[in-house]
Design an enzyme around this catalytic site. Structure first.
Site, short mmCIF file in Angstrom:
data_model
loop_
_atom_site.label_atom_id
_atom_site.label_comp_id
_atom_site.label_asym_id
_atom_site.label_seq_id
_atom_site.Cartn_x
_atom_site.Cartn_y
_atom_site.Cartn_z
N CYS A 198 124.20 39.85 46.26
CA CYS A 198 124.96 40.90 45.59
C CYS A 198 125.02 40.58 44.10
CB CYS A 198 126.36 40.98 46.16
SG CYS A 198 126.39 41.26 47.94
N ARG A 204 118.25 42.64 42.11
CA ARG A 204 118.69 41.73 43.17
C ARG A 204 118.76 42.45 44.53
NH1 ARG A 204 121.37 37.05 41.16
NH2 ARG A 204 122.71 36.94 42.99
N TRP A 259 124.71 44.17 48.74
CA TRP A 259 123.64 44.10 49.74
C TRP A 259 124.33 43.77 51.05
CZ3 TRP A 259 121.39 40.73 53.24
CH2 TRP A 259 120.08 41.02 53.66
N ASN A 295 130.05 37.69 46.04
CA ASN A 295 128.67 37.45 46.45
C ASN A 295 128.71 36.26 47.41
OD1 ASN A 295 125.93 37.09 46.73
ND2 ASN A 295 125.62 36.19 44.72
N GLY A 296 128.25 36.46 48.64
CA GLY A 296 128.27 35.36 49.60
C GLY A 296 128.84 35.80 50.93
N GLU A 309 100.18 36.41 51.99
CA GLU A 309 100.89 36.96 50.83
C GLU A 309 100.53 38.41 50.60
OE1 GLU A 309 103.29 37.18 47.36
OE2 GLU A 309 103.33 36.03 49.23
N LYS A 330 103.28 41.42 50.62
CA LYS A 330 103.49 42.34 49.51
C LYS A 330 103.44 43.79 49.99
CE LYS A 330 104.64 39.78 46.50
NZ LYS A 330 105.21 39.10 47.63
N GLU A 380 106.60 44.57 51.99
CA GLU A 380 107.82 44.60 51.18
C GLU A 380 108.01 45.92 50.45
OE1 GLU A 380 108.91 40.15 49.65
OE2 GLU A 380 107.08 41.03 48.83
N HIS A 421 91.08 35.65 68.92
CA HIS A 421 91.98 35.04 69.91
C HIS A 421 93.21 35.91 70.17
CE1 HIS A 421 89.67 31.33 70.11
NE2 HIS A 421 89.58 31.38 68.80
N LYS A 449 116.49 40.06 45.62
CA LYS A 449 115.67 39.12 44.84
C LYS A 449 116.07 37.68 45.11
CE LYS A 449 112.53 38.24 41.71
NZ LYS A 449 111.12 38.42 42.08
#
Length: 627
Positions: A2, A27, A74, A100-101, A500, A504, A507, A523, A622
């Protein structure tokens, strides 16, 4: 995760709070709100969704209040609805808090406070805090000239369990802004007759560059006269602010449509910064051409390396493992930080533990490192904790936790999906692997010189790749706007690049994508392939090139559209691949610095083509500061 902003001074707080929250949008958030104190009342305004919804509400109720707190949320506890948005207030609407937390013991506190008559209006853990402060304040006579508010907040936070950063205001104490840090980042800013607080420095860099990051277990009282810092025991502390080396223009788009695109194009500069800072010329009488400033005892008798990381940093760590093992000959393991804490490896002697985190605030990575530090404490010398952090923010919690830091020098990254910070982490691993190789003499000076000289050519090769790829990726993106699944494959040092590339795309475009070692497709995953599932193959000449080409043939035989990230434009590659995203010829060892670029651009252009919020993808943050 947050975002927190606070202000007390001589200006109207609302505009400053909103501007700060805009700088923290990267964020990640799903709702926002602010609370100001004016004429003996707390004025709290909240809105679900983007900040323009909050701004529209505030335009209808302007207030000249000169103190306030703001928040972008968030969601962790409770749905992303307005009633769960911060700030949260007590029953009497006299105390407002942003957090935040996570408060881990909120259920017990909630039941205790409800039994005392407090009325809760949300599903969040945060709401227990204003109620708890209000309950404690009943024991103090309201007096703006006293420190009752500070003391009430101090007593309240000693009852909280978890990781949190707080900013608190009260209608009964209109000249005090109280801020608290416990395992979640918070910084205080010093201006001309005004003071700020924020989760991250971009929120306040337009107003001041004199900042003081709070340490864990610290509480600060901001008034128009100054800042007082205390520990949770109530002892006054002497602290000095420092000057930020951060230009406000670094957090502007500078002509690019999105921050992510700007940051992709900043990667040549990031590589140059690392080369200038850490790579020297190879000299006969110098043990290592790499200048990381690490102590000699970090290298002594080193037998094993464990790396803990999350997300994109985990992918960088996989490449780091490859480099360290192939160049320095040290057995290296890469762990998800979120798993390592609960299933740590057995204690081994002469082991280096590396934590990789862009923000330096990733909760899982910090917890894993702290656990390793604690369980090795008091052991015999060979089991002592050797801790190293790789981060873009050396002033962060990671910098305070571990004694050795490699700063990745990427500059502030606003886009939630990491791009230039990934490349910067790769450069840190190239530097570390070469440094270890030089100390252990596993690579001769001629080879070291060749690799370093080749690295010096990488920035212009990335620039060349960007020039050729921008249009190609954009054109290709048009054909995949409706695609639902993607497969990325690579081998050797480029397998993590496949991971990666898939991450991307997931996301920012919300397309299901998976990365696999190319040899593993047969496989099981090959069952997924058909004409609707494109396959992106990273095929760089070297030890596994022919194998990747062969694996690509298997995919094409299942009617998949093949996209090749390769420097080879003719021959077998030209025949197999339906589309080419060409990169320059470089040594296979260095190729990840180039092969990742077209995958970043492809993900970007597909997301942009789909009309999505590239810089602030849904559900993501973020800096992941909660477990």
């Amino acid at each position: 995760m947050c975002g927190i902003v606070g202000y007390i001074g001589t200006q109207a707080a609302t505009d400053i709070l909103l501007a700060g929250l805009e700088k923290l949008e990267y964020r990640g958030y799903d709702s926002a709100g602010i609370a100001t104190v004016w004429e003996g009342e707390v004025h709290c305004v909240r809105a679900k969704g983007k900040l323009h919804n909050l701004r529209s509400k505030l335009e209808q109720m302007e207030t000249p209040a000169q103190i306030g707190i703001g928040h972008t949320r968030w969601a962790t506890h409770g749905k992303p609805e307005e009633y769960n948005a911060h700030p949260h207030m007590d029953t009497a609407m006299r105390v407002a808090v942003v957090q935040n937390g996570i408060i881990e013991n909120y259920r017990e506190l909630r039941e205790e406070l409800k039994a005392k008559g407090h009325v809760f209006r949300s599903e969040t853990d945060t709401e227990v805090i204003p109620h708890l402060i209000a309950e404690i304040l009943k024991n103090f006579p309201p007096s703006p000239s006293s420190s009752s508010f500070l003391e009430a907040v101090r007593q309240a936070v000693t009852r909280l369990e978890g990781a949190f950063a707080l900013a608190v205001v009260s209608a009964d104490y209109p000249d005090e802004l109280i801020v608290v840090r416990q395992q979640a980042p918070l910084v205080i800013g010093f201006g001309q007759g005004e003071f700020f607080c924020a989760s991250d420095t971009p929120a306040i860099v337009s107003y001041t560059r004199a900042v003081l990051p709070l340490e864990n277990g610290e509480i600060a009282r901001l008034t128009p006269l100054g800042v007082e810092i205390y520990n949770f025991a109530g002892d006054r502390l002497k602290k000095q602010p420092r000057l930020l080396n951060l230009n406000p223009t670094m957090v502007e788009k500078q002509g690019f449509k999105h921050f992510m695109l700007k940051e992709i194009h900043e990667q040549p500069g990031v590589v140059r910064a690392s080369l200038e800072a850490y790579f020297n010329n190879v000299e006969e009488n110098v043990r290592s051409p790499i200048n990381l400033g690490l102590p000699e005892d970090l290298y002594t008798d080193l037998e094993q390396i464990h790396i803990v990381a999350c997300g994109t940093s985990w992918h960088a760590a996989l490449i780091g493992k490859y480099l360290i093992e192939q160049l320095a000959g040290i057995s290296t393991q890469v762990h998800y930080a979120s798993e390592y804490r609960y299933a740590p490896s057995p204690l081994t002697s002469n082991t280096l533990i590396i934590g990789v985190t862009q923000s330096g605030e990733t909760a899982d990575t910090l917890a894993a490192l702290a656990m390793e530090k604690e369980r090795r404490q008091g052991k015999e010398a060979k089991y002592e904790a050797r801790l190293l952090g790789i981060t873009n923010r050396p002033e962060s919690s990671l910098g305070h936790l571990v004694p050795n830091i490699i700063s990745t020098l990427a500059g502030i990254e606003i886009g939630v999906a990491a791009t230039k910070t990934f490349t910067a982490q790769l450069m840190a691993f190239y530097a570390l692997a070469l440094d270890l190789a030089a100390h252990r003499q596993t690579v001769d000076k001629e080879t070291l010189e060749k690799i370093i000289n080749s690295l010096r050519e990488i920035p212009k090769e990335i620039e060349s790749t960007l020039e050729t790829q921008e249009h190609l990726s954009e054109q290709l993106a048009h054909e995949f706007a409706e695609t639902q699944d993607f497969i990325f494959v690579g081998r050797g040092i480029n397998f993590p690049i496949a991971l990666e590339g898939a991450l991307k795309l997931k996301e920012i475009s919300y397309i299901h994508a998976e990365g696999y070692p190319a040899g593993e497709m047969k496989h099981g995953p090959i069952a997924l392939l058909d004409a609707k599932v494109p396959v992106v193959a990273i095929a760089v000449p070297g030890s596994v090139y022919e194998k990747v080409i062969s694996n690509s043939q298997e995919a094409k035989a299942r009617d998949s559209r093949l996209i090749g990230v390769t420097p080879v434009k003719d021959g077998e590659a030209g025949e197999i691949f339906n589309d080419l995203l060409p990169v320059s010829y470089v040594e296979e060892l260095l190729s990840p610095l180039l092969t990742v670029v077209p995958l970043q651009l492809l993900a970007y252009h597909i997301a942009a083509r789909r009309g999505l919020d590239v810089d602030q993808p849904r559900n993501l943050a973020k800096s992941v500061t909660v477990e």
